[in-house]
Scaffold this motif. Structure first.
Motif, PDB file in Angstrom:
ATOM      1  N   LEU A  14     -19.556 -16.751 -28.738  1.00 40.42           N
ATOM      2  CA  LEU A  14     -19.605 -18.189 -28.502  1.00 40.42           C
ATOM      3  C   LEU A  14     -18.208 -18.794 -28.587  1.00 40.42           C
ATOM      4  CD1 LEU A  14     -22.587 -18.868 -30.901  1.00 40.42           C
ATOM      5  CD2 LEU A  14     -22.706 -19.073 -28.419  1.00 40.42           C
ATOM      6  N   SER A  15     -17.985 -19.855 -27.872  1.00 35.87           N
ATOM      7  CA  SER A  15     -16.762 -20.616 -28.075  1.00 35.87           C
ATOM      8  C   SER A  15     -16.853 -21.313 -29.424  1.00 35.87           C
ATOM      9  CB  SER A  15     -16.586 -21.651 -26.967  1.00 35.87           C
ATOM     10  OG  SER A  15     -17.592 -22.655 -27.073  1.00 35.87           O
ATOM     11  N   SER A  16     -15.721 -21.678 -29.969  1.00 35.53           N
ATOM     12  CA  SER A  16     -15.718 -22.373 -31.263  1.00 35.53           C
ATOM     13  C   SER A  16     -16.573 -23.633 -31.205  1.00 35.53           C
ATOM     14  CB  SER A  16     -14.286 -22.731 -31.663  1.00 35.53           C
ATOM     15  OG  SER A  16     -13.505 -21.567 -31.852  1.00 35.53           O
ATOM     16  N   GLU A  17     -16.514 -24.334 -30.070  1.00 34.13           N
ATOM     17  CA  GLU A  17     -17.231 -25.594 -29.927  1.00 34.13           C
ATOM     18  C   GLU A  17     -18.745 -25.394 -29.859  1.00 34.13           C
ATOM     19  OE1 GLU A  17     -13.167 -25.711 -28.861  1.00 34.13           O
ATOM     20  OE2 GLU A  17     -14.764 -24.544 -27.884  1.00 34.13           O
ATOM     21  N   PRO A  41      -3.117 -16.130 -35.295  1.00 31.34           N
ATOM     22  CA  PRO A  41      -3.831 -17.380 -34.995  1.00 31.34           C
ATOM     23  C   PRO A  41      -5.322 -17.185 -34.753  1.00 31.34           C
ATOM     24  CG  PRO A  41      -1.763 -17.271 -33.772  1.00 31.34           C
ATOM     25  CD  PRO A  41      -1.965 -15.921 -34.384  1.00 31.34           C
ATOM     26  N   VAL A  42      -5.721 -16.028 -34.211  1.00 33.71           N
ATOM     27  CA  VAL A  42      -7.139 -15.757 -33.966  1.00 33.71           C
ATOM     28  C   VAL A  42      -7.884 -15.634 -35.292  1.00 33.71           C
ATOM     29  CG1 VAL A  42      -8.800 -14.102 -33.011  1.00 33.71           C
ATOM     30  CG2 VAL A  42      -6.709 -14.665 -31.745  1.00 33.71           C
ATOM     31  N   PHE A  43      -7.340 -14.848 -36.199  1.00 36.06           N
ATOM     32  CA  PHE A  43      -7.999 -14.642 -37.487  1.00 36.06           C
ATOM     33  C   PHE A  43      -7.992 -15.912 -38.331  1.00 36.06           C
ATOM     34  CE2 PHE A  43      -6.345 -10.119 -36.801  1.00 36.06           C
ATOM     35  CZ  PHE A  43      -7.500  -9.746 -36.146  1.00 36.06           C
ATOM     36  N   ARG A  44      -6.879 -16.612 -38.291  1.00 37.32           N
ATOM     37  CA  ARG A  44      -6.808 -17.878 -39.028  1.00 37.32           C
ATOM     38  C   ARG A  44      -7.809 -18.870 -38.458  1.00 37.32           C
ATOM     39  NH1 ARG A  44      -0.929 -19.867 -39.621  1.00 37.32           N
ATOM     40  NH2 ARG A  44      -0.975 -18.165 -41.154  1.00 37.32           N
ATOM     41  N   GLY A  45      -7.955 -18.860 -37.130  1.00 34.86           N
ATOM     42  CA  GLY A  45      -8.898 -19.769 -36.485  1.00 34.86           C
ATOM     43  C   GLY A  45     -10.326 -19.514 -36.915  1.00 34.86           C
ATOM     44  N   MET A  82     -13.119 -10.709 -32.356  1.00 39.01           N
ATOM     45  CA  MET A  82     -12.209  -9.639 -31.943  1.00 39.01           C
ATOM     46  C   MET A  82     -10.951 -10.294 -31.398  1.00 39.01           C
ATOM     47  SD  MET A  82     -14.872  -7.141 -29.928  1.00 39.01           S
ATOM     48  CE  MET A  82     -13.566  -5.976 -29.507  1.00 39.01           C
ATOM     49  N   ALA A  83      -9.818  -9.850 -31.879  1.00 35.73           N
ATOM     50  CA  ALA A  83      -8.549 -10.373 -31.386  1.00 35.73           C
ATOM     51  C   ALA A  83      -8.091  -9.544 -30.184  1.00 35.73           C
ATOM     52  CB  ALA A  83      -7.487 -10.312 -32.487  1.00 35.73           C
ATOM     53  N   PRO A  84      -7.276 -10.128 -29.318  1.00 37.34           N
ATOM     54  CA  PRO A  84      -6.684  -9.338 -28.233  1.00 37.34           C
ATOM     55  C   PRO A  84      -5.844  -8.198 -28.820  1.00 37.34           C
ATOM     56  CG  PRO A  84      -6.275 -11.693 -27.922  1.00 37.34           C
ATOM     57  CD  PRO A  84      -6.821 -11.532 -29.303  1.00 37.34           C
ATOM     58  N   HIS A  85      -5.772  -7.080 -28.085  1.00 36.77           N
ATOM     59  CA  HIS A  85      -4.917  -5.987 -28.543  1.00 36.77           C
ATOM     60  C   HIS A  85      -3.470  -6.366 -28.281  1.00 36.77           C
ATOM     61  CE1 HIS A  85      -3.954  -1.807 -29.591  1.00 36.77           C
ATOM     62  NE2 HIS A  85      -2.981  -1.951 -28.700  1.00 36.77           N
ATOM     63  N   GLU A  86      -2.680  -6.410 -29.334  1.00 35.27           N
ATOM     64  CA  GLU A  86      -1.276  -6.794 -29.222  1.00 35.27           C
ATOM     65  C   GLU A  86      -0.383  -5.678 -29.757  1.00 35.27           C
ATOM     66  OE1 GLU A  86      -0.246  -9.452 -27.814  1.00 35.27           O
ATOM     67  OE2 GLU A  86      -1.802 -10.992 -27.950  1.00 35.27           O
ATOM     68  N   GLU A  87       0.735  -5.461 -29.085  1.00 31.93           N
ATOM     69  CA  GLU A  87       1.714  -4.494 -29.595  1.00 31.93           C
ATOM     70  C   GLU A  87       2.244  -4.953 -30.947  1.00 31.93           C
ATOM     71  OE1 GLU A  87       2.583  -1.493 -28.460  1.00 31.93           O
ATOM     72  OE2 GLU A  87       1.013  -1.762 -26.935  1.00 31.93           O
ATOM     73  N   ASP A  88       2.431  -6.263 -31.072  1.00 27.30           N
ATOM     74  CA  ASP A  88       2.863  -6.849 -32.332  1.00 27.30           C
ATOM     75  C   ASP A  88       1.644  -7.490 -32.995  1.00 27.30           C
ATOM     76  OD1 ASP A  88       3.950  -8.155 -34.466  1.00 27.30           O
ATOM     77  OD2 ASP A  88       5.150  -9.569 -33.281  1.00 27.30           O
ATOM     78  N   PRO A  89       1.076  -6.865 -34.024  1.00 24.36           N
ATOM     79  CA  PRO A  89      -0.139  -7.399 -34.656  1.00 24.36           C
ATOM     80  C   PRO A  89       0.014  -8.825 -35.164  1.00 24.36           C
ATOM     81  CG  PRO A  89       0.298  -5.164 -35.407  1.00 24.36           C
ATOM     82  CD  PRO A  89       1.510  -5.597 -34.639  1.00 24.36           C
ATOM     83  N   GLU A  90       1.237  -9.242 -35.446  1.00 20.69           N
ATOM     84  CA  GLU A  90       1.462 -10.596 -35.946  1.00 20.69           C
ATOM     85  C   GLU A  90       0.949 -11.641 -34.955  1.00 20.69           C
ATOM     86  OE1 GLU A  90       2.376 -13.530 -38.551  1.00 20.69           O
ATOM     87  OE2 GLU A  90       2.452 -11.368 -38.942  1.00 20.69           O
ATOM     88  N   VAL A  95     -22.367 -14.381 -36.704  1.00 25.04           N
ATOM     89  CA  VAL A  95     -22.277 -15.035 -35.405  1.00 25.04           C
ATOM     90  C   VAL A  95     -20.946 -14.640 -34.767  1.00 25.04           C
ATOM     91  CG1 VAL A  95     -22.096 -17.239 -34.193  1.00 25.04           C
ATOM     92  CG2 VAL A  95     -23.750 -16.957 -36.061  1.00 25.04           C
ATOM     93  N   GLN A  96     -21.016 -14.079 -33.562  1.00 28.05           N
ATOM     94  CA  GLN A  96     -19.800 -13.651 -32.878  1.00 28.05           C
ATOM     95  C   GLN A  96     -19.162 -14.843 -32.168  1.00 28.05           C
ATOM     96  OE1 GLN A  96     -20.177 -10.203 -30.395  1.00 28.05           O
ATOM     97  NE2 GLN A  96     -18.038 -10.272 -29.724  1.00 28.05           N
ATOM     98  N   VAL A  97     -17.880 -15.045 -32.442  1.00 28.10           N
ATOM     99  CA  VAL A  97     -17.140 -16.176 -31.889  1.00 28.10           C
ATOM    100  C   VAL A  97     -15.949 -15.648 -31.088  1.00 28.10           C
ATOM    101  CG1 VAL A  97     -16.045 -18.389 -32.379  1.00 28.10           C
ATOM    102  CG2 VAL A  97     -17.781 -17.493 -33.958  1.00 28.10           C
ATOM    103  N   ASN A  98     -15.801 -16.127 -29.893  1.00 29.56           N
ATOM    104  CA  ASN A  98     -14.685 -15.729 -29.030  1.00 29.56           C
ATOM    105  C   ASN A  98     -13.529 -16.703 -29.263  1.00 29.56           C
ATOM    106  OD1 ASN A  98     -12.951 -14.857 -27.046  1.00 29.56           O
ATOM    107  ND2 ASN A  98     -14.436 -14.996 -25.383  1.00 29.56           N
ATOM    108  N   ILE A  99     -12.852 -16.516 -30.380  1.00 22.83           N
ATOM    109  CA  ILE A  99     -11.769 -17.416 -30.760  1.00 22.83           C
ATOM    110  C   ILE A  99     -10.641 -17.386 -29.720  1.00 22.83           C
ATOM    111  CG2 ILE A  99      -9.925 -17.814 -32.447  1.00 22.83           C
ATOM    112  CD1 ILE A  99     -12.506 -18.727 -33.564  1.00 22.83           C
ATOM    113  N   SER A 100     -10.344 -16.200 -29.194  1.00 21.04           N
ATOM    114  CA  SER A 100      -9.212 -16.056 -28.278  1.00 21.04           C
ATOM    115  C   SER A 100      -9.493 -16.640 -26.900  1.00 21.04           C
ATOM    116  CB  SER A 100      -8.841 -14.574 -28.133  1.00 21.04           C
ATOM    117  OG  SER A 100      -9.878 -13.858 -27.483  1.00 21.04           O
ATOM    118  N   GLY A 101     -10.783 -16.823 -26.561  1.00 21.04           N
ATOM    119  CA  GLY A 101     -11.136 -17.367 -25.264  1.00 21.04           C
ATOM    120  C   GLY A 101     -11.014 -16.382 -24.113  1.00 21.04           C
ATOM    121  N   GLU A 102     -10.888 -15.095 -24.432  1.00 22.08           N
ATOM    122  CA  GLU A 102     -10.773 -14.087 -23.372  1.00 22.08           C
ATOM    123  C   GLU A 102     -12.098 -13.951 -22.611  1.00 22.08           C
ATOM    124  OE1 GLU A 102      -8.106 -10.445 -24.334  1.00 22.08           O
ATOM    125  OE2 GLU A 102      -9.071 -11.031 -26.207  1.00 22.08           O
TER     126      GLU A 102
END
Length: 233
Positions: A135-138, A173-177, A161-169, A122-129
């Protein structure tokens, strides 16, 4: 670098991430994302003992499937249009982008006709982009309650999928979520079997994803790259 060198480097980075997080390397699977390469290059990928390959669009995968469909394990990792289910069903062992009831129903219908079961994330849009599917988490709990009656669709994991960040750290929160959501869902027993897998982590952030519990990594540029990267082959 050659493909063999890329594989070696990726494996070393995954292993190091597993050590840092106290995980076994055996828990983490790598999908070689081959959407930007030809069937000839995909042959090199499969020859290099990369068992799992991922494609985003049937239109791009069709030629490769016609030549290499009897090799490897195929994952559909892109947005799946309902009218394309007939093309991918029975070819792709895993669907990573289940995100709506109509798609689940069509997968169930086609799988029933073929006498098989679909392994789905199930694909979840954790980041809310807004730009991302999922789906949203809810919305995940009511969605799982809706589809639990579908006998030929087995939800084995969640994908994000997490947002593309220059700093992967910053993706942590997305992956932990997603991991925390999976654990909450399992506490509610909404699926026939516990949800085990987390499909998360791409070339830019896969080490953080491993540290947060990823079981499937979708790796393109860092592993396979694009067709022009295979001038050495």
């Amino acid at each position: 670098m050659s493909l063999e060198e890329r594989i070696k480097e990726v494996n070393a980075r995954v292993e190091a991430a597993c050590v840092r997080s106290g995980r076994s390397r055996d828990e983490v699977n790598v999908i070689a994302v081959t959407k930007y390469v030809s069937a000839a290059t995909m042959t090199s990928v499969l020859d290099s003992d990369l068992e799992h390959v991922g494609e985003n669009r049937w239109q791009d995968a069709a030629d490769k499937w016609s030549k290499l469909g009897d090799r490897g394990t195929w994952h559909f990792i892109g947005h799946l249009q309902t009218n394309k289910v007939k093309d991918v069903i029975g070819k792709f062992k895993f669907i990573h982008s289940l995100d709506r009831l109509s798609l689940a129903q069509e997968l169930d219908k086609k799988a029933a006709a073929l006498g098989l079961r679909v392994k789905a994330f199930v694909q979840v849009n954790i980041s809310g982009e807004i730009s991302k599917y999922g789906l949203s988490s809810e919305a995940v709990v009511p969605f799982l309650e809706q589809i639990r009656v579908l006998e030929h669709v087995d939800v084995i994991g969640l994908m994000t999928m997490a947002p593309h960040e220059e700093d992967p750290e910053k993706t942590r929160p997305v992956f932990r979520g997603l991991r925390e959501l999976r654990d909450r869902l399992n506490g509610q027993a909404l699926t026939r079997e516990p949800i085990v897998h987390l499909s998360m982590g791409m070339s830019n952030d896969f080490e953080v994803a491993v540290e947060e519990g990823a079981t499937w990594l979708r790796l393109g540029s860092v592993l396979v790259g694009r067709e022009e990267d295979f001038h050495w082959a």
